[in-house]
Design an enzyme around this catalytic site. Structure first.
Site, PDB file in Angstrom:
ATOM      1  CB  CYS A   2      -0.925  -0.008   1.212  1.00 35.74           C
ATOM      2  SG  CYS A   2      -1.874  -1.536   1.406  1.00 35.74           S
ATOM      3  CG  ASN A  73       3.716  -0.557   1.919  1.00 38.18           C
ATOM      4  OD1 ASN A  73       3.087  -1.411   1.310  1.00 38.18           O
ATOM      5  ND2 ASN A  73       4.824  -0.012   1.438  1.00 38.18           N
ATOM      6  CB  SER A 358      10.833 -11.774  -6.755  1.00 38.78           C
ATOM      7  OG  SER A 358      12.025 -11.441  -7.440  1.00 38.78           O
ATOM      8  N   GLY A 359      12.868 -14.216  -6.781  1.00 36.67           N
ATOM      9  CA  GLY A 359      13.993 -15.015  -6.297  1.00 36.67           C
ATOM     10  C   GLY A 359      15.203 -14.239  -5.827  1.00 36.67           C
TER      11      GLY A 359
END
Length: 604
Positions: A2, A73, A358-359
């Protein structure tokens, strides 16, 4: 995922229109809902990207007992376990969000609650009773938080443009950071930004504010959480699988960024083999086969196991068409065109998913970059493991056929004066006055190039170098209203991985050895057996010699209001852009020059 806004005024009531203006600049971060709260000299705003509990019960600012006000967030992945513990201690919950869990945890444990959180976050809790703020950022800096202090106003925000929109401070170009970017390709390595008077709350730091006094403290120290050397890597798979399972918690669709390399492929394989999933989506950037670093053939190994695979082919035409939007999304210049490939992957994903795994992180933990062989060789030399030293020295060349590890080894052994000389020499593309006045300002030598072991170098990477990739992932994802999660950055996985002995991380010239061996039975054989290291790169050498790119470059560099000549030698740029054959380093100079020009055009 956010966008948060906080304004504290020392002398007067906060104008709600300022909060609304800040929120408006972050609509892409939170397109699903928004709200604000103003109480005299305090203003708090929030834009929401709904991930958990999509109902109105998840709206922020959120309140607890009419005392605490939070804007948050990020994601707390272990919120279910924490909620159960807090219920046992008398707390009741009205939503299915992790936000409400943070509030209860803070009420129960105080600021020490963050040590119990497994996740990524930037949040602000206002205590109406004590009239104080507790502001916190996660361990590794996955979620951003910027701030600006002036005589009368404190501003915190998830993004820089919303600060600039209402701030009365001078936000001219920070030349020290500009130098580190242009000359050294470093960004996000300190609390400073490209804008004077705008700063980042550093990873693993809190800000405590009361009576307009600000105390910033470091609450998480990675080096204190790395135990004595561990010689057993058997816990890698269960620790990673636990992280993946927790990060799959979501009320919206989840996908995977799949590059074809070991790290992202391991996440996809674990989801298939350990979690028995095959209906998730993957998103990949691929190129024509004449680009030697195109990894499409490795990605295609998953065709039979994953139902929904999506591909995008970035090219020079798309780069030119997207460049203005890309620069706007990134807010600060980035040092590589590979970020543009990520931008296109996120654009591809936006209609299919809201969350992407994600890596990032494995290379930093397991010696995955070639130059990390240098600190490892130094470690072997200082510990008098001479047989292993010469063995790894020889094995590296046998596999890689280059000198990068040896250059790194020798560079780390040099004095700081020699390092500074080598780093700053042959910068013909720099404006001479700019180079002369800034070249001694960088503290990057001590932060990155004085390591005496692989572990020390890895910790320094997390402290001073790694965050830029997380910031870039946040910017590219949020531009398309997507949340990016990083299973490898589960702090339990990081701390355990870094605690492994160095000879498990690099062995027989092979980086990421223990991790690779742990993933062996889950990965396609052709991916497991790869010995090449391919970064997430683009064919920029082909792109930049294209006449369309040259035209855009010249139009931008020579525009009336361009500041490029303040930082670059224009004659040298002209020589490079007209070369018949450009090196990779040539194209990096051009990328930085046009990025600076476009950035200044957009934000200054």
């Amino acid at each position: 995922m956010c966008g948060i806004s906080v304004v504290i005024n020392k002398k007067q009531k906060v104008d709600k229109d300022k909060i609304l203006k800040m929120m408006n600049f972050m609509n892409h971060r939170g397109p699903d809902d928004q709200d604000f709260w103003v109480d005299k000299n305090i203003g708090i705003g929030f834009v929401r990207l709904s991930i958990l509990d999509l109902s109105i019960d998840g709206r922020q600012p959120m309140f607890l007992n009419e005392r605490y006000v939070i804007v948050f967030n990020g994601e707390i992945y272990n919120y279910i376990e924490l909620k159960k513990e807090l219920r046992n201690n008398g707390y009741c919950f009205n939503s299915k969000t992790d936000t409400e869990v943070i509030l209860a945890a803070y009420d129960f444990w105080g600021k020490d609650c963050i040590n119990r959180f497994n996740g990524m976050w930037a949040f602000s809790i206002y205590d109406k009773l004590n009239k104080s703020f507790f502001i916190s950022r996660d361990r590794f800096g996955i979620k951003p938080l910027y701030y600006c202090f002036s005589d009368d106003t404190l501003i915190f925000s998830s993004d820089i443009p919303s600060i600039i929109a209402i701030s009365e401070s001078n936000h001219s170009v920070n030349n020290s950071i500009m130098y580190d970017y242009i000359a050294l390709s470093r960004t996000n390595h300190s609390n400073e930004t490209f804008y004077n008077n705008i700063f980042r709350l550093l990873p693993g730091h809190n800000a405590i504010i009361k009576n307009f006094n600000v105390e910033i403290e470091k609450w998480y120290k990675l080096e204190n959480n790395v135990k004595n050397t561990i010689d057993d890597s058997n816990r890698l798979v269960p620790t990673l699988n636990r992280a993946i399972n927790e990060q799959l918690r979501s009320d919206v669709p989840i996908g995977v960024c799949l590059s074809g390399g070991l790290d992202s492929s391991s996440i996809a394989s674990m989801m298939i083999e350990k979690n028995k999933l095959n209906d998730f989506h993957t998103f990949s950037a691929v190129y024509d086969n004449d680009f030697e670093k195109n990894e499409e053939k490795y990605i295609n190994l998953y065709r039979e196991n994953i139902k929904n695979m999506h591909f995008v082919r970035p090219n020079v035409d798309s780069l030119i068409a997207d460049f203005d939007d890309f620069v706007t999304a990134m807010v600060e210049p980035v040092s590589t065109s590979s970020v543009y490939a990520s931008f296109k992957v996120m654009e591809l994903a936006q209609n299919n998913c809201t969350v992407l795994l994600s890596g990032q992180g494995v290379d930093e933990m397991f010696g995955g970059y070639k130059y990390l062989f240098g600190p490892y060789l130094i470690e072997l030399m200082y510990s008098k493991k001479y047989y292993l030293f010469f063995k790894e020295w020889a094995k590296y060349y046998e596999i890689n056929r280059d000198l990068e590890a040896y250059k790194s080894f020798l560079f780390h052994l040099m004095s700081n004066n020699w390092k500074n000389l080598l780093i700053t020499k042959n910068k013909k593309y720099l404006n001479k006055d700019f180079n002369q006045s800034n070249k001694i300002s960088s503290n990057l030598i001590d932060e990155l190039y004085n390591s005496k072991s692989l572990l020390e170098s890895s910790i320094k990477h997390f402290e001073h170098k790694f965050e830029h990739m997380l910031i870039w992932a946040d910017k590219t994802g949020m531009w398309f209203s997507l949340e990016t999660r990083f299973p490898y950055l589960d702090h339990r996985f990081v701390e355990y991985s870094l605690s492994l002995s160095s000879d498990l991380k690099i062995k027989n010239g092979i980086p990421k050895y223990a991790f690779k061996e742990s993933m062996k039975k889950y990965l396609p054989e052709k991916i497991y057996s790869r010995t090449d290291k391919v970064g997430f790169e683009t064919p920029q050498q082909n792109w930049f010699k294209n006449n369309k790119f040259k035209e855009m470059f010249n139009d931008t560099i020579y525009s009336k209001n361009s500041i490029v000549s303040d930082y670059f030698d224009i004659n040298e740029l002209n020589r490079i852009i007209n070369k018949k054959e450009m090196t990779y380093n040539d194209t990096q100079v051009l990328w930085k020059a046009i990025s600076v020009a476009k950035w200044h055009e957009k934000f200054n």
